[in-house]
Every structure is written in structure tokens, then in C-alpha cells.
Design a protein around this motif. Structure first.
Motif, mmCIF file in Angstrom:
data_model
loop_
_atom_site.group_PDB
_atom_site.id
_atom_site.type_symbol
_atom_site.label_atom_id
_atom_site.label_comp_id
_atom_site.label_asym_id
_atom_site.label_seq_id
_atom_site.Cartn_x
_atom_site.Cartn_y
_atom_site.Cartn_z
ATOM 1 N N GLY A 43 0.766 -1.247 0.000
ATOM 2 C CA GLY A 43 0.000 0.000 0.000
ATOM 3 C C GLY A 43 0.792 1.289 0.000
ATOM 4 O O GLY A 43 0.324 2.299 -0.511
ATOM 5 N N SER A 44 2.007 1.278 0.576
ATOM 6 C CA SER A 44 2.695 2.567 0.683
ATOM 7 C C SER A 44 3.714 2.811 -0.435
ATOM 8 O O SER A 44 4.488 3.757 -0.346
ATOM 9 N N TYR A 45 3.695 2.003 -1.485
ATOM 10 C CA TYR A 45 4.765 2.144 -2.484
ATOM 11 C C TYR A 45 4.804 3.516 -3.164
ATOM 12 O O TYR A 45 5.884 4.032 -3.453
ATOM 13 N N ILE A 46 3.660 4.126 -3.385
ATOM 14 C CA ILE A 46 3.669 5.422 -4.078
ATOM 15 C C ILE A 46 4.011 6.545 -3.099
ATOM 16 O O ILE A 46 4.871 7.387 -3.377
ATOM 17 N N PHE A 47 3.378 6.527 -1.946
ATOM 18 C CA PHE A 47 3.693 7.517 -0.897
ATOM 19 C C PHE A 47 5.179 7.460 -0.567
ATOM 20 O O PHE A 47 5.850 8.491 -0.468
ATOM 21 N N PHE A 48 5.692 6.253 -0.428
ATOM 22 C CA PHE A 48 7.104 6.078 -0.070
ATOM 23 C C PHE A 48 8.027 6.725 -1.100
ATOM 24 O O PHE A 48 8.965 7.444 -0.746
ATOM 25 N N SER A 49 7.749 6.493 -2.369
ATOM 26 C CA SER A 49 8.668 7.031 -3.386
ATOM 27 C C SER A 49 8.552 8.550 -3.473
ATOM 28 O O SER A 49 9.558 9.237 -3.702
ATOM 29 N N ASP A 50 7.374 9.095 -3.246
ATOM 30 C CA ASP A 50 7.223 10.558 -3.258
ATOM 31 C C ASP A 50 7.814 11.175 -1.992
ATOM 32 O O ASP A 50 8.534 12.174 -2.056
ATOM 33 N N LEU A 51 7.522 10.578 -0.837
ATOM 34 C CA LEU A 51 8.011 11.143 0.431
ATOM 35 C C LEU A 51 9.546 11.119 0.506
ATOM 36 O O LEU A 51 10.162 12.122 0.881
ATOM 37 N N THR A 52 10.138 10.000 0.141
ATOM 38 C CA THR A 52 11.611 9.919 0.262
ATOM 39 C C THR A 52 12.287 10.963 -0.620
ATOM 40 O O THR A 52 13.354 11.471 -0.269
ATOM 41 N N ARG A 53 11.656 11.311 -1.741
ATOM 42 C CA ARG A 53 12.255 12.336 -2.609
ATOM 43 C C ARG A 53 12.081 13.746 -2.069
ATOM 44 O O ARG A 53 12.666 14.689 -2.588
ATOM 45 N N GLU A 54 11.285 13.910 -1.022
ATOM 46 C CA GLU A 54 11.152 15.209 -0.350
ATOM 47 C C GLU A 54 12.071 15.313 0.867
ATOM 48 O O GLU A 54 12.063 16.319 1.560
ATOM 49 N N ILE A 55 12.831 14.253 1.134
ATOM 50 C CA ILE A 55 13.749 14.277 2.276
ATOM 51 C C ILE A 55 15.143 14.615 1.744
ATOM 52 O O ILE A 55 15.684 13.889 0.911
#
Ligand code: IMP
Ligand code: MG
Length: 178
Positions: A43-55
Motif C-alpha cells: 500500500g505505501s509504495y507510491i507515498f514512499f517514493s514521493d516522500l523519500t524524494r522530499e527528504i
């Protein structure tokens, strides 16, 4: 696919904006730490890829599989965690990234498993939180949005494995949930 959606709860733009804010917060909090961001599949694959790129920090990524829903909109109540022995978390500052916290059982089980492996610290980031449904208490460190007690899909979240690729979070029309 879009004509099966009753309403959009959170738009693509709202998600982008919130990810930016969460990323900034995490960047500030993890200065000088050894960050390992763990994606809880699927479930978190899309959120994860977007969030990590904001870190804006050096970080490592890892992927874990957890499942508590087998079909439909009700959790089975049992959390299935396959072998985690490949995951090396000892000494790391682990950030678990989840799509949604519902009963809290998945994260409670994951936390317990990881704490035994000697992490330096353990925090939780979730895109969505459904606090009305909580059965097990979990401390959430970073939360995107609070949602009402409705079954939601999109942006990684599924109903019977579909709708994950919607760009927004929405609720399906009643006739789809059978
Ligand atoms: P918990 O263990 O009950 O907190 O369940 C969390 C998991 O159930 C999440 O990681 C999701 O995969 C799934 N889930 C809970 N609520 C929803 C929903 O509204 N839509 C899609 N999946 C959900
Ligand atoms: Mg999940």
C-alpha cells in the motif's frame, strides 16, 4: 476507473503539498542520523517514493511486506509478516512508512519485530490515519491526513488489488463494494 469513484477525499495537489511539508519536517528531525526508510508493501509504495524524494538527507531504503486484508474492506485481524531476516536494521534510525493506520495491528506487530533487532530509533510516518478504527494504540510521528471511517482507495491503496494507480485518494461508489 474514475467513473467508479463516488468522491475525491484528497486531491493530487493536496497530497503533493503535504508530502513536501512532511519531507521538510523529517529532514529537520534526522540531521546527523543514520536514516533507513522502510516501505511497507504494498500500500505505501507510491507515498514512499514521493516522500523519500522530499527528504533532503542521505538515506537508505528497505522494503517489507505486511498483509492483514485478504479481500474486501475488513481487516482479518491477523497480521502476516513474512521472514524479516534479510532486513538489517541494527543501529539504524528507522522510519516506517505506511499508507494508512486503521486498527493499528500492522504497525504494532512491525514495531515489536523491529525493536527486537536493535534499531537505534524507530518512528512512524503514515499518509493517512483513521483514528476512529483504532484497536491497538500506536504512536504516529508523522501523519499526512486524518480520514473518516470510510474505505478509501488510490495513491497506493487498493480494493481487491485495484485502484492503486489513482493519483488521488477517493471513495468508491457503493455498488463496487460487493
Ligand atoms: P491495520 O493493521 O488495521 O492498521 O491495517 C492497516 C492496513 O490495512 C493498511 O496498511 C492498509 O493496507 C489496509 N487498509 C486499512 N484501511 C484501508 C482503506 O480504507 N483502504 C485500503 N486499505 C486499507
Ligand atoms: Mg498496507
Amino acid at each position: 476507473m474514475n467513473n467508479e469513484i463516488k468522491k475525491v477525499l484528497i486531491s493530487e495537489d493536496q497530497i503533493k503539498e503535504r508530502n513536501r511539508e512532511l519531507g521538510q519536517q523529517i529532514t529537520a528531525d534526522y540531521q546527523g542520523k543514520d536514516l533507513l526508510a522502510v516501505c511497507i508493501l504494498r500500500g505505501s509504495y507510491i507515498f514512499f517514493s514521493d516522500l523519500t524524494r522530499e527528504i533532503e538527507l542521505p538515506l537508505e531504503v528497505a522494503f517489507m511486506h505486511a498483509a492483514s486484508y485478504f479481500a474486501g474492506t475488513e481487516s482479518s485481524g491477523k497480521v502476516n509478516l513474512p521472514d524479516q531476516s534479510m532486513l538489517s536494521v541494527a543501529g539504524k534510525d528507522v522510519l516506517l512508512v505506511e499508507d494508512i493506520i486503521d486498527s493499528g495491528r500492522t504497525l504494532a506487530a512491525l514495531k515489536e519485530t523491529l525493536l527486537k533487532k536493535g534499531v537505534n530509533s524507530l518512528k512512524i510516518a503514515t499518509l493517512l490515519d483513521k483514528p476512529e478504527r483504532r484497536v491497538v494504540d500506536v504512536d504516529v510521528d508523522y501523519s499526512g491526513f486524518t480520514v473518516p471511517d470510510e474505505f478509501v482507495v488510490g495513491y497506493g491503496l487498493d480494493y481487491n488489488q485495484r485502484y492503486r494507480n489513482l493519483k488521488y485518494i477517493g471513495v468508491l461508489k457503493e455498488e463496487i463494494y460487493q
